[in-house]
Design a protein around this motif. Structure first.
Motif, PDB file in Angstrom:
ATOM      1  N   SER A 172       0.979  -1.270   0.082  1.00 21.38           N
ATOM      2  CA  SER A 172      -0.001   0.137   0.430  1.00 21.38           C
ATOM      3  C   SER A 172       0.420   1.172   0.290  1.00 21.38           C
ATOM      4  CB  SER A 172      -0.641   0.086   1.203  1.00 21.38           C
ATOM      5  OG  SER A 172      -0.060  -0.492   2.031  1.00 21.38           O
ATOM      6  N   THR A 173       2.072   1.124   0.707  1.00 24.31           N
ATOM      7  CA  THR A 173       2.840   2.571   0.546  1.00 24.31           C
ATOM      8  C   THR A 173       3.857   2.322  -0.731  1.00 24.31           C
ATOM      9  OG1 THR A 173       4.502   0.713   2.395  1.00 24.31           O
ATOM     10  CG2 THR A 173       3.201   2.757   2.804  1.00 24.31           C
ATOM     11  N   ASP A 174       4.421   1.346  -1.115  1.00 23.19           N
ATOM     12  CA  ASP A 174       5.315   1.709  -1.852  1.00 23.19           C
ATOM     13  C   ASP A 174       5.438   0.267  -2.866  1.00 23.19           C
ATOM     14  OD1 ASP A 174       7.232   2.072  -4.065  1.00 23.19           O
ATOM     15  OD2 ASP A 174       8.324   3.218  -2.769  1.00 23.19           O
ATOM     16  N   PRO A 175       4.453   0.334  -4.148  1.00 18.74           N
ATOM     17  CA  PRO A 175       5.163  -1.232  -4.809  1.00 18.74           C
ATOM     18  C   PRO A 175       5.797  -0.770  -5.507  1.00 18.74           C
ATOM     19  CG  PRO A 175       2.898   0.434  -5.299  1.00 18.74           C
ATOM     20  CD  PRO A 175       3.734   1.202  -4.391  1.00 18.74           C
ATOM     21  N   VAL A 176       6.721   0.118  -5.708  1.00 19.30           N
ATOM     22  CA  VAL A 176       7.773  -0.041  -6.405  1.00 19.30           C
ATOM     23  C   VAL A 176       8.858  -0.799  -5.654  1.00 19.30           C
ATOM     24  CG1 VAL A 176       9.675   0.759  -7.795  1.00 19.30           C
ATOM     25  CG2 VAL A 176       7.567   1.516  -7.722  1.00 19.30           C
ATOM     26  N   ALA A 177       8.802  -0.580  -3.955  1.00 18.57           N
ATOM     27  CA  ALA A 177       9.623  -0.744  -3.634  1.00 18.57           C
ATOM     28  C   ALA A 177       8.982  -1.955  -2.939  1.00 18.57           C
ATOM     29  CB  ALA A 177       9.629   0.010  -1.900  1.00 18.57           C
ATOM     30  N   ALA A 178       8.311  -2.742  -2.909  1.00 22.67           N
ATOM     31  CA  ALA A 178       7.995  -3.961  -2.435  1.00 22.67           C
ATOM     32  C   ALA A 178       8.085  -5.137  -3.133  1.00 22.67           C
ATOM     33  CB  ALA A 178       6.359  -4.151  -2.531  1.00 22.67           C
ATOM     34  N   LYS A 179       7.885  -4.388  -4.687  1.00 22.18           N
ATOM     35  CA  LYS A 179       8.897  -4.925  -5.630  1.00 22.18           C
ATOM     36  C   LYS A 179       9.934  -5.517  -5.980  1.00 22.18           C
ATOM     37  CE  LYS A 179       7.306  -6.104 -11.201  1.00 22.18           C
ATOM     38  NZ  LYS A 179       6.714  -5.626 -11.446  1.00 22.18           N
ATOM     39  N   GLU A 180      10.914  -4.363  -5.421  1.00 20.72           N
ATOM     40  CA  GLU A 180      12.482  -4.536  -5.105  1.00 20.72           C
ATOM     41  C   GLU A 180      13.007  -6.149  -4.323  1.00 20.72           C
ATOM     42  OE1 GLU A 180      14.891  -1.595  -4.434  1.00 20.72           O
ATOM     43  OE2 GLU A 180      14.167  -0.082  -6.641  1.00 20.72           O
ATOM     44  N   VAL A 181      11.578  -5.349  -2.681  1.00 22.26           N
ATOM     45  CA  VAL A 181      12.045  -6.370  -1.424  1.00 22.26           C
ATOM     46  C   VAL A 181      11.538  -8.153  -2.383  1.00 22.26           C
ATOM     47  CG1 VAL A 181      11.449  -6.574   0.412  1.00 22.26           C
ATOM     48  CG2 VAL A 181      11.878  -4.361  -0.621  1.00 22.26           C
ATOM     49  N   VAL A 182      10.141  -8.023  -2.664  1.00 24.34           N
ATOM     50  CA  VAL A 182       9.975  -8.720  -2.975  1.00 24.34           C
ATOM     51  C   VAL A 182      10.607 -10.040  -3.885  1.00 24.34           C
ATOM     52  CG1 VAL A 182       7.563 -10.477  -2.819  1.00 24.34           C
ATOM     53  CG2 VAL A 182       7.808  -8.169  -1.916  1.00 24.34           C
ATOM     54  N   LEU A 183      10.874  -9.737  -4.916  1.00 23.51           N
ATOM     55  CA  LEU A 183      10.903 -10.088  -5.896  1.00 23.51           C
ATOM     56  C   LEU A 183      12.422  -9.921  -6.249  1.00 23.51           C
ATOM     57  CD1 LEU A 183       8.560  -9.547  -8.534  1.00 23.51           C
ATOM     58  CD2 LEU A 183       8.667 -11.431  -7.078  1.00 23.51           C
ATOM     59  N   ALA A 184      13.582  -9.772  -4.794  1.00 26.42           N
ATOM     60  CA  ALA A 184      14.862  -9.068  -5.355  1.00 26.42           C
ATOM     61  C   ALA A 184      15.753 -10.548  -5.656  1.00 26.42           C
ATOM     62  CB  ALA A 184      15.380  -8.971  -3.996  1.00 26.42           C
ATOM     63  N   GLU A 185      16.600 -10.158  -6.125  1.00 31.77           N
ATOM     64  CA  GLU A 185      17.450 -11.334  -6.563  1.00 31.77           C
ATOM     65  C   GLU A 185      18.102 -12.666  -4.949  1.00 31.77           C
ATOM     66  OE1 GLU A 185      21.058 -12.000  -9.580  1.00 31.77           O
ATOM     67  OE2 GLU A 185      20.111 -10.324 -10.403  1.00 31.77           O
ATOM     68  N   LYS A 186      17.240 -13.645  -5.811  1.00 28.57           N
ATOM     69  CA  LYS A 186      18.250 -14.207  -4.713  1.00 28.57           C
ATOM     70  C   LYS A 186      19.634 -15.026  -4.551  1.00 28.57           C
ATOM     71  CE  LYS A 186      14.345 -16.533  -5.161  1.00 28.57           C
ATOM     72  NZ  LYS A 186      13.432 -14.782  -4.944  1.00 28.57           N
ATOM     73  N   PRO A 187      20.517 -15.040  -3.323  1.00 34.64           N
ATOM     74  CA  PRO A 187      21.476 -16.017  -3.751  1.00 34.64           C
ATOM     75  C   PRO A 187      21.212 -16.743  -3.893  1.00 34.64           C
ATOM     76  CG  PRO A 187      21.253 -15.511  -1.140  1.00 34.64           C
ATOM     77  CD  PRO A 187      20.244 -14.544  -1.987  1.00 34.64           C
ATOM     78  N   LEU A 188      22.296 -17.605  -4.586  1.00 29.47           N
ATOM     79  CA  LEU A 188      22.172 -18.941  -4.602  1.00 29.47           C
ATOM     80  C   LEU A 188      23.045 -19.149  -3.531  1.00 29.47           C
ATOM     81  CD1 LEU A 188      24.252 -19.151  -8.118  1.00 29.47           C
ATOM     82  CD2 LEU A 188      22.214 -19.002  -7.682  1.00 29.47           C
ATOM     83  N   ILE A 189      22.117 -21.176  -3.628  1.00 30.50           N
ATOM     84  CA  ILE A 189      22.723 -21.820  -2.066  1.00 30.50           C
ATOM     85  C   ILE A 189      23.696 -22.429  -2.749  1.00 30.50           C
ATOM     86  CG2 ILE A 189      20.136 -21.806  -1.499  1.00 30.50           C
ATOM     87  CD1 ILE A 189      19.944 -24.394  -2.887  1.00 30.50           C
ATOM     88  N   SER A 190      24.178 -23.186  -1.708  1.00 28.30           N
ATOM     89  CA  SER A 190      25.771 -23.198  -1.987  1.00 28.30           C
ATOM     90  C   SER A 190      25.388 -25.270  -1.869  1.00 28.30           C
ATOM     91  CB  SER A 190      26.986 -23.041  -0.389  1.00 28.30           C
ATOM     92  OG  SER A 190      26.555 -23.770   0.271  1.00 28.30           O
ATOM     93  N   GLU A 191      26.644 -25.398  -2.099  1.00 27.33           N
ATOM     94  CA  GLU A 191      26.654 -26.754  -2.324  1.00 27.33           C
ATOM     95  C   GLU A 191      26.714 -28.318  -1.265  1.00 27.33           C
ATOM     96  OE1 GLU A 191      30.951 -26.993  -3.850  1.00 27.33           O
ATOM     97  OE2 GLU A 191      29.490 -26.096  -4.573  1.00 27.33           O
ATOM     98  N   GLU A 192      26.876 -27.537   0.154  1.00 28.60           N
ATOM     99  CA  GLU A 192      26.860 -28.344   0.800  1.00 28.60           C
ATOM    100  C   GLU A 192      25.639 -28.252   1.773  1.00 28.60           C
ATOM    101  OE1 GLU A 192      29.030 -31.212   2.093  1.00 28.60           O
ATOM    102  OE2 GLU A 192      30.341 -31.052   0.032  1.00 28.60           O
ATOM    103  N   THR A 193      25.455 -29.157   1.937  1.00 29.98           N
ATOM    104  CA  THR A 193      23.482 -29.436   3.055  1.00 29.98           C
ATOM    105  C   THR A 193      24.247 -30.346   4.556  1.00 29.98           C
ATOM    106  OG1 THR A 193      23.335 -31.428   1.872  1.00 29.98           O
ATOM    107  CG2 THR A 193      22.538 -29.352   1.296  1.00 29.98           C
ATOM    108  N   ASP A 194      23.662 -29.709   4.991  1.00 22.41           N
ATOM    109  CA  ASP A 194      23.530 -30.236   7.312  1.00 22.41           C
ATOM    110  C   ASP A 194      24.758 -30.584   7.283  1.00 22.41           C
ATOM    111  OD1 ASP A 194      20.567 -30.237   5.970  1.00 22.41           O
ATOM    112  OD2 ASP A 194      21.014 -32.445   5.886  1.00 22.41           O
ATOM    113  N   LEU A 195      25.490 -29.575   6.681  1.00 23.75           N
ATOM    114  CA  LEU A 195      27.371 -29.861   7.667  1.00 23.75           C
ATOM    115  C   LEU A 195      26.962 -29.478   9.283  1.00 23.75           C
ATOM    116  CD1 LEU A 195      30.073 -28.540   4.624  1.00 23.75           C
ATOM    117  CD2 LEU A 195      29.501 -30.033   5.873  1.00 23.75           C
ATOM    118  N   ILE A 196      28.034 -29.817   9.882  1.00 27.82           N
ATOM    119  CA  ILE A 196      27.044 -29.249  11.465  1.00 27.82           C
ATOM    120  C   ILE A 196      28.037 -28.219  11.433  1.00 27.82           C
ATOM    121  CG2 ILE A 196      28.173 -30.033  13.510  1.00 27.82           C
ATOM    122  CD1 ILE A 196      27.612 -32.983  12.570  1.00 27.82           C
ATOM    123  N   GLU A 197      27.446 -27.954  12.081  1.00 27.58           N
ATOM    124  CA  GLU A 197      28.247 -26.552  12.414  1.00 27.58           C
ATOM    125  C   GLU A 197      29.793 -26.138  13.071  1.00 27.58           C
ATOM    126  OE1 GLU A 197      29.373 -23.089  15.103  1.00 27.58           O
ATOM    127  OE2 GLU A 197      28.105 -24.143  15.783  1.00 27.58           O
TER     128      GLU A 197
END
Lengths: 443, 916
Positions: free
Chosen positions: B527-552
């Protein structure tokens, strides 16, 4: 450390309960029964944590053995101890069954008191234990005998007592191998390994120093380089290898009975030890290279429409024609909705066993370099189960009189400095037996 | 259900038999008593009669009576005393077996009065001529310590026990080590085990001679030793490696633990380092031919080892192939390790195996196998195409749980390789109706929302989910909300109604605060700023990396120090499952000493970069949503001074930079912006590095809790010796901060131990203006030296709870303060409306006095009271749709310093409300 040890029958009734630590209460006994023995689904882990109490369990036929703790114990040690406990009990009264446990409960408590102190495993060698824990009551011991017992239980050679005497010094070596295979339907070896054991039964007087030699590649190569003549060859015990005449084999890894001096093996790769009296498993090993696969299974499965399967399986033996394989059994799994099976086989007997969902084909003996075949027609009931049949692999059992790894015993020298018998006086026997481990071919 | 009542008749009968003259009859009676005891019957009534049988020369009968005593002595302490005499007498018996039996049993009787009598016999037995008695007495000290620790110390048994480490008999040594290790665990700071090169040498000698169990005790104890340098470390390793050939798996695993730990100290270019790595693989593989229960323990440990040092087992993939008859717990663990070892070199084999597994019977196993295929696709790029086609094949089988699992992993593959495999979306959509698990539904909805522009009937698909909105799980609801907002931003014309519907469902009809909050955020954004909303919601996502479930990594290090134990089986630190683990001691790997990178923890070979972690499947959706909300990556946080108009004085200082300027150190290694971050949970900073303080490292942070300012300190001892006698003092500072009590470090800090201390602060100390204003100079003292460091605290800590000014007073004060004291600056990129901002600020004791709206601008008037009574007044102008706020402040102090500092905090608080 181990806080308590419980033994249950299949119904979950306690047969033996021994608590070592104050933090384990009677409620732990019930917790295990309710959550594990009476649990509806399959056991998902041999270690269970219930209300901050950890339970380790192993099952022998329908007897449950559970070790309980509230601490961060050495888990591998607990399981090793439970296995050892089973060995000790078997050595004392045979099969671990409800009846045997009930009949020997006083003995078991006595053993548990001795081999586990405040939850710490103590000497658990049956040879030593049998000198002072007996079922017939303790004979009155002389002072010398008493100190002999204690020095053996705590001593460096806790597995052998002094003063053993035989009129005939004799030893038997069994090289027992189980050959494991996973093969693709196209005949490609996906994985294969041999896990072998050298079991020694010795009836030797005194405290004999033994040295064991085999055709280990590392040792042979070392000797070859050194240019030394193979002096051990003189006392070569020989061996009837089944496959090719391999000179030496590469051993991936081996482990030894605690009588073997590990630091010596690590430094010089020589296997020297003072054996326990009677039977012991001297060594375990594993090889993966140049394994002789005694049998090859060639499957052919054809689905004819939705209600019929045609199966043809050929087995080929792959060893010297002069040798005989025994107790051959091929197990061909059938779908759950099988309604009828017709089998024709060239050799042996084949039967469809509905309860096991498999066709079992048995052949008593088979010489090397032969082949045989079975064909079967399987009628299926139509089902609306969308899921396809998983096609478990075809498995095989057999026994062959050679070591599929190619291992050969080169010598076992016995040296007893105090008594007057020499290596030549000892009668030695060697036997090689190759058995199927998990020997599977996917179809 | 096992509640037995022994009838009086039975008891009576047993009583008669116990008092019989015939030995045989007596023995049989005691056996019957023990049998009843085993099944849980209460036979304590027979106590005196059983104890009467104790004095016998029949060892078997004696043992039975002792067994009975151990069970019931605690419930009948007075009668247990009756047994004392016999015990004391037995401890003098000529037969060593009886002496040992007596001392062993006495230690198990947990009755205070008896323990008093135990001391003398125990002292004798510890020095007995017979090793069997000594080894039993050694364990007895641990038993006594468990009952009465003080008594053991007072009687000097600990010293005797220490002496036994040099005993000639290896089993005595082993039991002494076991007992000392256990006692030392409850005194984490006592220097009880006092491991030094001489004693280590003794232990290593005993190692070659004692029983398999003794070897385990010794190896487990060795693992706690910290070698002085890489040379000592190597020589210990050399003497431990022969144990890798032991038949007992526990000996092997404990040896592996010692080697894995001490290897950390070896320089990697050392030849021996490579040799050692090679030696580790075969025994680990051999463990897999043990019994299934041990295989399970081994596999859980291998899972850790593979994460810490992947190079050890990288060529051993095949041994982890699942066998048809493996128990399910072994199968699942093997699968886990297979994925970890998957690489370009072996991926073809792995995939072929996984495809086989996906047709097995066990549902959990099949699911895990399908998931594994997806993980391979993400891990090994070259195989992605084959993995996707395998997954499609599996979807064609129509087996419900296989399809659902496949869809969940395909979503991840889309994330990893955008614009590559979207052609399969059509196939996925065909299975929409069969999805009944929340995770799969959520994944599918994510896919539809993400690719809304490519799916013609995306709106219909999402609408169909919306019908049963309230029956869905939260996961699905959240995802549906986001997906529809995405759809709206992509196709605004046709979907306005849909978005209205979902927003009202989420905000008005739901009791779930997460859902409501997210709904409101979207609503306001849109309602306030659809353009900003677009930038936020449809922002480019960083790629996920390959290693999964690694223990900290820190947990992994701790677990490596616990190889072979329950902790390594549970993959949890001992404190998570051991009750009252006194003085939680976190074990850590030693640092490499030979190479220049002292203090860094070596993870794998030098060229490797630490693998970044993507959260496991379950968390992924949540994090995806976080991403949707995170600020567009292109606009970083504003530089700290950009909007401030101040007189060139760098009063902000470095300390505030950490709050204002630089973003929080990323706690998620994937670079996701942390979801919650407020002033209160700032990441601790290292104030005093170990290098500067003879091994003492201090890090910390500040917080205000319930009106009290707390300084949270983390003290780590990185030196080799124990630290004690801690004390703290502050230099005079701007706001008179001073410790309100002494530094509470009760127990000495042993090497590699970390302690967290909370120090309450008062504001009544001496005042001196500091540069920067919020600078704090601290002196910390311990038994070694005095150390100085300075740190900076966030000003917002000083804002007191009663800082709300009366409106009238506010107006008057505002006018009274001269204009020179006013400063003005802008806060950029704060997407909050004035109400939300006001609420957030109030949480940090910045109070809104009044609000008015002028020309579309919200004006907020706020007051802050500092702990020294100074008032700061502020005016916050918020323009709807403009993310930049303008703040003017005035204060009563008269120095610009005070004025400039506080608004910066206002920014911080605004910033945090923006993120939450």
């Amino acid at each position: 450390m181990i806080g308590g040890l419980f033994i249950y029958n299949h119904k979950g009734e306690v047969l033996i309960s021994r608590v070592y630590r104050d933090d384990i209460g009677r409620n732990a006994v019930d917790a295990f029964r309710v959550n594990v023995i009476h649990a509806r689904q399959q056991v998902r882990s041999p270690v269970t944590n219930i209300a901050r109490t950890s339970f380790f369990h192993v099952k022998r036929s329908n007897i449950w053995l559970a070790a309980v703790t509230k601490q961060n114990v050495n888990a591998a040690m607990v399981f090793e101890f439970l296995y050892k406990m089973c060995d000790v009990m078997t050595a004392y009264f045979g099969k671990i069954s409800e009846e045997n446990i009930k009949n020997n409960f006083v003995l078991i408590y006595e053993l548990l008191d001795e081999i586990l102190d405040f939850g710490y495993p103590q000497n658990s060698e049956t040879g030593a234990l049998k000198t002072f824990i007996t079922q017939t009551g303790i004979k009155s011991q002389s002072k010398e005998e008493q100190s002999q017992i204690t020095s053996q239980v705590t001593g460096q050679i806790g597995w052998r007592r002094e003063g053993i005497k035989y009129r005939r010094n004799e030893l038997f070596l069994d090289v027992l191998e189980s050959v494991n295979l996973l093969m693709s339907p196209q005949g490609q070896v996906l994985s294969a390994h041999v896990s072998g054991r050298v079991v020694m039964k010795s009836y030797l007087s005194g405290m004999p120093e033994c040295k064991f030699g085999m055709n280990d590649k590392i040792v042979i190569d070392k000797q070859g380089k050194g240019g030394a003549t193979d002096e051990a060859g003189k006392s070569d015990l020989g061996g009837s290898g089944g496959g090719g005449g391999k000179q030496s084999i590469a051993i991936d890894d081996c482990t030894f009975h605690q009588c073997v001096r590990l630091s010596k093996f690590d430094a010089e790769r020589s296997i020297s030890f003072i054996p326990p009296d009677g039977e012991c498993e001297l060594m375990r090993y594993r090889t993966t290279k140049d394994i002789i696969l005694p049998f090859r299974v060639i499957p052919l499965v054809r689905e004819v429409g939705r209600t019929k399967l045609e199966v043809k399986v050929v087995i080929k033996s792959n060893f010297k024609p002069s040798l005989l394989a025994q107790k051959i059994e091929v197990r061909i799994p059938t779908p759950l909705n099988t309604s009828g099976v017709q089998v024709i086989c060239m050799k042996g007997k084949a039967k469809y066993k509905a309860s096991e969902n498999a066709i079992v084909w048995k052949i008593k003996r088979m010489a090397g370099m032969k082949e045989s075949q079975i064909s079967a027609e399987i009628e299926l009931l139509p089902t609306n189960d969308k899921k396809k049949w998983a096609r478990p692999p075809i498995s095989m059992n057999f026994e062959v009189p050679f070591a599929p790894s190619g291992l050969k015993v080169r010598y076992l020298k016995v040296f007893e400095p105090k008594l007057n018998y020499s290596d030549h006086d000892v009668i030695k026997w060697v036997r090689y037996i190759g058995r199927s481990g998990i020997y599977e071919t996917r179809c | 259900m096992l509640c037995f009542h022994v009838c009086a008749g039975e008891i009576f009968e047993l009583k008669a038999e116990l008092n019989s003259d015939k030995k045989e009859k007596k023995k049989e009676a005691v056996k019957k008593v023990i049998a009843s005891m085993t099944v849980g019957k209460d036979v304590s009534a027979l106590f005196p009669d059983v104890v009467n049988c104790m004095q016998t020369d029949n060892l078997e009968l004696k043992k039975l009576v002792y067994l009975y005593l151990m069970n019931y002595a605690k419930s009948q302490p007075d009668m247990a005393i009756m047994a004392v005499n016999t015990f004391v007498k037995d401890c003098e018996d000529p037969n060593p077996l009886i002496r040992a039996l007596a001392v062993r049993t006495m230690g198990c009787i947990r009755v205070d009065k008896i323990t008093e009598y135990l001391c003398e016999p125990l002292r004798k037995c510890l020095k007995d001529e017979d090793p069997y008695v000594r080894k039993t007495a050694a364990v007895c000290v641990a038993k006594l310590h468990d009952i009465n620790a003080q008594l053991v110390e007072d009687q000097g048994f600990l010293d005797t026990l220490k002496d036994l480490i040099s005993d000639s008999n290896p089993m005595v040594v082993a039991n002494a080590v076991a007992a000392l290790s256990e006692i030392a665990e409850s005194h984490p700071n006592s220097n009880l085990l006092d491991l030094n090169p001489q004693s280590i040498n003794k232990l290593l000698t005993a190692l070659n001679e004692c029983t398999e169990w003794g070897q385990i005790f010794i190896l487990d104890c060795l693992a706690n030793y910290a070698p002085r340098d890489d040379r000592e470390s190597q020589s210990i390793c050399e003497r431990v490696t022969p144990r890798l050939s032991h038949a007992n798996s526990a000996v092997v695993l404990s040896a592996v633990k010692v080697l894995m730990k001490f290897m950390e100290m070896l320089p990697k270019d050392l030849d021996y380092y490579g040799t050692l790595l090679k030696k580790l693989a075969p025994p680990l593989v051999t463990l897999l031919s043990a019994e299934p229960e041990l295989q399970y323990v081994a596999l859980r440990n291998i899972n850790l080892i593979v994460q810490k040092r992947p190079e050890i087992l990288k060529h051993e993939m095949k041994v982890f192939f699942v066998k048809y008859n493996d128990p399910i717990y072994v199968k699942l663990e093997k699968l886990d390790i297979m994925i970890r070892l998957a690489s370009q070199a072996n991926i073809a084999q792995v995939l072929a195996e996984l495809k086989e597994y996906a047709t097995e019977v066990d549902v959990d196993f099949v699911r895990k196998a399908v998931r594994a295929i997806g993980r391979c696709a993400i891990k090994v790029e070259q195989s992605a195409e084959r993995c996707v086609s395998t997954l499609l094949d599996l979807i064609q089988t129509k087996v419900n749980y296989v399809v659902q699992e496949a869809i969940v992993v395909i979503k991840d593959i889309f994330r990893k390789y955008p614009n590559k495999y979207e052609s399969v979306i059509a196939t996925l959509c065909e299975n929409l109706d069969s999805l009944d698990e929340p995770e799969a539904r959520a994944a599918m909805i994510w896919i539809v929302g993400e690719y809304a522009e490519r799916i013609d009937n995306a709106d219909e698909l999402l609408e169909s989910f919306l019908e049963g909105f309230h029956d869905e799980s939260t996961q699905v609801q959240l995802q549906l909300l986001t997906a529809i907002v995405k759809l709206f931003l992509k196709k605004p014309t046709e979907t306005q109604e849909l978005v209205q519907q979902v927003l009202s469902l989420a905000t008005q009809d739901s009791d779930n605060p997460d859902l409501r909050d997210r709904g409101y955020i979207y609503w306001r954004l849109l309602s306030t700023d659809p353009v900003a909303a677009k930038e936020v919601v449809l922002a480019e996502k960083p790629l996920i990396s390959e290693e999964t479930d690694l223990i900290e990594p820190t947990l992994l290090e701790e677990l490596i120090c616990h190889i072979g134990t329950l902790a390594s089986v549970y993959h949890k630190p001992p404190s998570a499952f051991v009750e009252g683990s006194r003085g939680v001691m976190h074990k850590r790997l030693p640092a490499r000493t030979g190479s220049p990178d002292v203090g860094t923890i070596a993870g794998g070979s030098g060229t490797e970069t630490a693998p970044s972690i993507i959260p496991s499947q379950g968390d992924l959706l949540g994090d995806l949503l976080n991403l949707d909300l995170a600020p567009p990556t292109t606009t970083g946080p504003p530089p700290p001074t950009s909007g401030m108009q101040m007189g060139g004085m760098d009063l902000l200082g470095g300390g505030l930079d950490s709050l204002v300027g630089s973003p929080m150190p990323p706690r998620h290694a994937s670079g996701l912006v942390p979801w919650h971050s407020s002033v209160d949970d700032l990441c601790p900073q290292v104030w005093l590095p170990a290098m500067k303080a003879k091994g003492l490292e201090i890090s910390g942070t500040f917080a205000r809790r319930a009106g009290v300012i707390q300084m949270e300190l983390t003290l780590t001892n990185k030196a080799m010796s124990v630290m004690t006698d801690f004390a703290i003092q502050f230099n005079r500072n701007s706001f008179g901060l001073a410790p309100a009590g002494p530094l509470q470090v009760l127990s000495p800090l042993s090497p590699n131990q970390t302690i967290e201390v909370s120090l309450p602060l008062s504001t009544v100390g001496p005042v001196m203006k500091m540069e920067p204003l919020n600078n704090l100079q601290v002196a910390v003292k311990n038994n070694i030296d005095v150390f100085y460091f300075s740190c900076q605290y966030p000003i917002s800590m000083l804002f007191v709870e009663d800082g709300k000014m009366e409106r009238q007073v506010f107006l008057a004060t505002w006018k009274d303060i001269p204009n020179e004291n006013e400063s003005q600056f802008q806060i950029k990129d704060c997407h909050l409306n004035s109400d939300a901002a006001s609420n957030k600020l109030q949480a940090s004791n910045i109070f809104t006095i009044a609000k008015r709206t002028v020309e579309g601008q919200d004006m907020l008037y706020m007051s802050i009271k500092l702990s020294n009574g100074i008032w700061v007044l502020a005016e916050l102008r918020v323009q709807t749709g403009n993310p930049n706020y303008t703040v003017s402040t005035e204060d009563g102090w008269g120095t610009t310093g005070g004025a400039v500092d506080s608004p910066s905090c206002v920014y911080v608080v605004c910033g945090s409300c923006y993120e939450v």
